[in-house]
Design a protein around this motif. Sequence first.
Motif, PDB file in Angstrom:
ATOM      1  N   THR A  56       0.832  -1.201   0.000  1.00  0.00           N
ATOM      2  CA  THR A  56       0.000   0.000   0.000  1.00  0.00           C
ATOM      3  C   THR A  56       0.870   1.257   0.000  1.00  0.00           C
ATOM      4  O   THR A  56       0.605   2.217  -0.732  1.00  0.00           O
ATOM      5  CB  THR A  56      -0.943   0.006   1.213  1.00  0.00           C
ATOM      6  N   VAL A  57       1.916   1.253   0.822  1.00  0.00           N
ATOM      7  CA  VAL A  57       2.819   2.413   0.854  1.00  0.00           C
ATOM      8  C   VAL A  57       3.558   2.549  -0.470  1.00  0.00           C
ATOM      9  O   VAL A  57       3.714   3.661  -1.002  1.00  0.00           O
ATOM     10  CB  VAL A  57       3.818   2.316   2.029  1.00  0.00           C
ATOM     11  N   LEU A  58       3.999   1.428  -1.048  1.00  0.00           N
ATOM     12  CA  LEU A  58       4.663   1.485  -2.355  1.00  0.00           C
ATOM     13  C   LEU A  58       3.736   2.071  -3.410  1.00  0.00           C
ATOM     14  O   LEU A  58       4.164   2.858  -4.264  1.00  0.00           O
ATOM     15  CB  LEU A  58       5.127   0.087  -2.773  1.00  0.00           C
ATOM     16  N   TRP A 305      -5.851   0.570  -6.128  1.00  0.00           N
ATOM     17  CA  TRP A 305      -5.207  -0.653  -5.655  1.00  0.00           C
ATOM     18  C   TRP A 305      -5.216  -1.733  -6.746  1.00  0.00           C
ATOM     19  O   TRP A 305      -4.198  -2.400  -6.983  1.00  0.00           O
ATOM     20  CB  TRP A 305      -5.894  -1.151  -4.389  1.00  0.00           C
ATOM     21  N   ALA A 306      -6.346  -1.909  -7.397  1.00  0.00           N
ATOM     22  CA  ALA A 306      -6.436  -2.920  -8.450  1.00  0.00           C
ATOM     23  C   ALA A 306      -5.488  -2.614  -9.604  1.00  0.00           C
ATOM     24  O   ALA A 306      -4.839  -3.515 -10.149  1.00  0.00           O
ATOM     25  CB  ALA A 306      -7.878  -3.014  -8.957  1.00  0.00           C
ATOM     26  N   ASP A 307      -5.391  -1.346  -9.969  1.00  0.00           N
ATOM     27  CA  ASP A 307      -4.458  -0.958 -11.040  1.00  0.00           C
ATOM     28  C   ASP A 307      -3.014  -1.212 -10.624  1.00  0.00           C
ATOM     29  O   ASP A 307      -2.199  -1.666 -11.424  1.00  0.00           O
ATOM     30  CB  ASP A 307      -4.644   0.525 -11.393  1.00  0.00           C
ATOM     31  N   PHE A 308      -2.699  -0.922  -9.365  1.00  0.00           N
ATOM     32  CA  PHE A 308      -1.328  -1.120  -8.876  1.00  0.00           C
ATOM     33  C   PHE A 308      -0.944  -2.595  -8.909  1.00  0.00           C
ATOM     34  O   PHE A 308       0.205  -2.943  -9.219  1.00  0.00           O
ATOM     35  CB  PHE A 308      -1.201  -0.572  -7.458  1.00  0.00           C
ATOM     36  N   ARG A 312      -4.705  -8.180 -10.216  1.00  0.00           N
ATOM     37  CA  ARG A 312      -4.581  -9.484  -9.556  1.00  0.00           C
ATOM     38  C   ARG A 312      -5.229  -9.467  -8.174  1.00  0.00           C
ATOM     39  O   ARG A 312      -5.606 -10.508  -7.648  1.00  0.00           O
ATOM     40  CB  ARG A 312      -3.105  -9.875  -9.422  1.00  0.00           C
ATOM     41  N   ASP A 313      -5.325  -8.296  -7.568  1.00  0.00           N
ATOM     42  CA  ASP A 313      -5.851  -8.168  -6.209  1.00  0.00           C
ATOM     43  C   ASP A 313      -6.684  -6.889  -6.146  1.00  0.00           C
ATOM     44  O   ASP A 313      -6.172  -5.796  -6.359  1.00  0.00           O
ATOM     45  CB  ASP A 313      -4.690  -8.105  -5.211  1.00  0.00           C
TER      46      ASP A 313
END
Length: 431
Positions: A56-58, A305-308, A312-313
């Motif tokens: 999340t921080v990354l 988050w999904a794009d990052f 996959r998650d």
Amino acid sequence: MKSASISRGFVLGLLVLQFTLALARAAAAGEDAIKIGILHSLSGTMAISEAVLKDTVLMLIADQNKRGGLLGRKLEPVVVDPASDWDAFAKEARELLTQEKVAVVFGCWTSASRKSVLPIFEELNGLLFYPVQYEGEESSRNIFYTGAAPNQQAIPAVRYLMSKEGGEVHRWVLLGTDYVYPRTTNGILSAYLSAQGVSADDIMTIYTPFGYSDWGDIVRKIKAFGSKGKKTAVISTINGDANTYFYKELAAQDVEARAIPVMAFSVGERELFGVNTTPLIGHMAAWNYFHSIKSPENEAFVKMWADFTEQRDKTTNDPMEATFIGFRMWAQAVVQAGTTDVNAVRQAMYGQRIKAPSGFEVVMNTNHLLSKPVMIGKINSSGTFDVIWQSINPVRADAWSRYIPDSAKRTADWTFPWVCGGCIEPTFKDW
């Protein structure tokens, strides 16, 4: 010919000079990067919960760099793995502050790890953003607590279960991992329940080690305690991968939510990965955010988050949101202060606000805790949580519990003239 030779020499010299300057600029840019410490367990019993917070921080660092970084400087992550070892947390924290010279650290999950690093941050005047619910009874000028305090999670959860809407519970199993957060939280809850007229005979407290897996006898004991003719609920402060084994045993022994509901404080969507949640439908958790929330801010957060993760998650949870809030507020404070200096950023943090994925505007207070909403979710058939109750407005966190007589007198306020995390009258020191 002589003129041409001089011209070629001049051009060559100019190219060499430009190349040298370019290298110097690149080196300077590398030295000028703002280092961000990431202090989360990537292995050991707590990795099931903490590893995703590192990512999340990354994600947030990558997003900020796309926006041009901060103060014209790129952000550079420094990732370490304390491996669920509290002593290792302290060692890694010291190295991040003294060797890596990080501007800020995002990290820790358990209160044991936070307690381990707290003296290091205070000694070296570092800045830690702690993204998980905690037991209160602590306030540090070097820590911003972006998770819930007891009055934003534990107390509202018990109050809900005591209500008609929550099932009018009269007997309580306080079940937790054996360390500071569960023990302190259960001490506060016991005091609260006593104030509500609950007899000591109607409270059973059980603690287990980290990573505990043999839940058979304990679940049988819970069932026996709940068979005495009074509505019974379990308040769970179990942490880490022990949750997986606990919920599997609940399913194995057919402990249904309608009979003995479990209200968890450290179980979110991600801790239920790999568990057949069909027998667990209806068990609950109290947080300040759930993945299922419908708001434009949450839609953007989940997509981010999904794009990052390259799709996959797509699952988010409360500590991820708390990390998001802390990071964005820190970035805003850096811009406002015009520097990453800890003392300046700390002052700029007070009053920072963002519209959070929860859909609420959350605010950082001078006690280093947030005003944020309280929510209760119920496990559904897909293994996520449906929100069944939430506060109307954000609730201001209390660092010290009003249900503990000595704590009820204390104030956490890091602005003049208080400048203290636990005093009963104003205190000022020229730091």
